[in-house]
Design an enzyme around this catalytic site. Structure first.
Site, PDB file in Angstrom:
ATOM      1  N   GLU A  46       0.898  -1.225   0.010  1.00 49.27           N
ATOM      2  CA  GLU A  46      -0.046   0.038  -0.168  1.00 49.27           C
ATOM      3  C   GLU A  46       0.852   1.168   0.004  1.00 49.27           C
ATOM      4  OE1 GLU A  46      -2.763   0.285   3.345  1.00 49.27           O
ATOM      5  OE2 GLU A  46      -2.807   2.417   3.014  1.00 49.27           O
ATOM      6  N   ARG A  50       0.202  10.295  -0.015  1.00 52.20           N
ATOM      7  CA  ARG A  50       0.525  11.332   0.631  1.00 52.20           C
ATOM      8  C   ARG A  50       1.687  12.120   0.569  1.00 52.20           C
ATOM      9  NH1 ARG A  50       0.205   8.541   6.802  1.00 52.20           N
ATOM     10  NH2 ARG A  50      -1.734   7.133   5.808  1.00 52.20           N
ATOM     11  N   THR A  74      -4.382   6.238   1.405  1.00 56.08           N
ATOM     12  CA  THR A  74      -4.871   7.496   1.782  1.00 56.08           C
ATOM     13  C   THR A  74      -5.683   8.123   0.471  1.00 56.08           C
ATOM     14  OG1 THR A  74      -2.680   7.789   2.788  1.00 56.08           O
ATOM     15  CG2 THR A  74      -3.950   9.691   2.665  1.00 56.08           C
ATOM     16  N   LYS A 134     -11.177  -1.173   6.733  1.00 55.29           N
ATOM     17  CA  LYS A 134     -10.098  -0.925   7.237  1.00 55.29           C
ATOM     18  C   LYS A 134     -10.629  -0.420   8.786  1.00 55.29           C
ATOM     19  CE  LYS A 134      -6.737   2.752   7.343  1.00 55.29           C
ATOM     20  NZ  LYS A 134      -5.331   3.085   6.384  1.00 55.29           N
TER      21      LYS A 134
END
Ligand code: 3PG
Length: 213
Positions: A46, A50, A74, A134
């Site tokens: 992952e 960001r 994100t 999640k």
């Protein structure tokens, strides 16, 4: 599992006990980092959106390390989801959930692990057909006790707790029936990236093989 077939959210979660959450500031780090994790037995990666370089990093891994399955973390907007899919992301992870993000991932054919921290958020994700979620931020929002509480009303939901999870507290999460895997940033420390210490990244990945689901 072929490296080309579209993944399901459950396949993303079941591939290894840990999904590494990766922050990359330099495109040159992307490919050696992915190879280092692969060498340690982890292929579901992952890369978080960001940093300005994140999409280019996803693209580089998708192109040069096809044995890895790179996803985007994100993912906060429809535009994030579309850009991630265009860059070659095979799955998406979001820190929260909105219908727009869910729909954009569906339209892109990209499985999504939506982030949830409350019962209402779980119900919204369920309403839109998402059953693999999640739990974020896992430690801060109640840890294993919260997941035990949710296992009653949300008996049909599977979780990937992320946020404050470490090699030492991961077993407590993984022992729960509603947890399939955990997520964490500890496998790819920022200083290892800067130093190009790929052996350390491989070792951190190997260390997760002691974790059992
Ligand atoms: C995140 O999105 O930052 C992840 O949850 C990682 O959390 P961690 O750094 O506590 O593993």
């Amino acid at each position: 599992m072929s490296t080309r077939t579209p993944l399901t959210a459950l396949q993303v979660m079941q591939d290894a006990p840990v999904i590494p959450v990766i922050v990359l500031n330099d495109v040159a780090h992307a490919v050696p980092m992915a190879r280092a994790l692969l060498a340690g037995g982890i292929r579901m990666l992952e890369v978080t959106l960001r940093t300005p370089q994140a999409l280019a990093c996803i693209e580089a891994i998708a192109k040069d390390v096809p044995e890895a399955m790179v996803g985007a973390g994100t993912v906060r907007t429809q535009a994030d989801a579309q850009a991630a899919a265009m860059a070659g992301a095979r799955f998406a992870v979001s820190p929260g959930y909105t219908f727009a993000v869910g729909q954009a991932c569906r339209d892109a054919g990209m499985p999504l692990l939506p982030g949830v921290a409350t019962g209402s958020e779980i119900m919204m994700a369920l309403e839109d057909g998402f059953t693999e979620l999640k739990f974020f931020p896992a430690m801060q929002a109640g840890g294993p006790a919260m997941l035990k509480a949710w296992s009653g009303p949300f008996f049909d939901v599977k979780f990937c707790p992320t946020g404050g999870v470490t090699l030492s507290n991961a077993p407590e999460f993984l022992a729960l029936p509603n947890v399939v895997c955990v997520g964490g940033s500890w496998l790819v420390p920022g200083d290892a990236l800067v130093l190009g210490d790929w052996a350390r990244v491989t070792q951190l990945a190997r260390d997760t093989q002691m974790l059992k689901k």
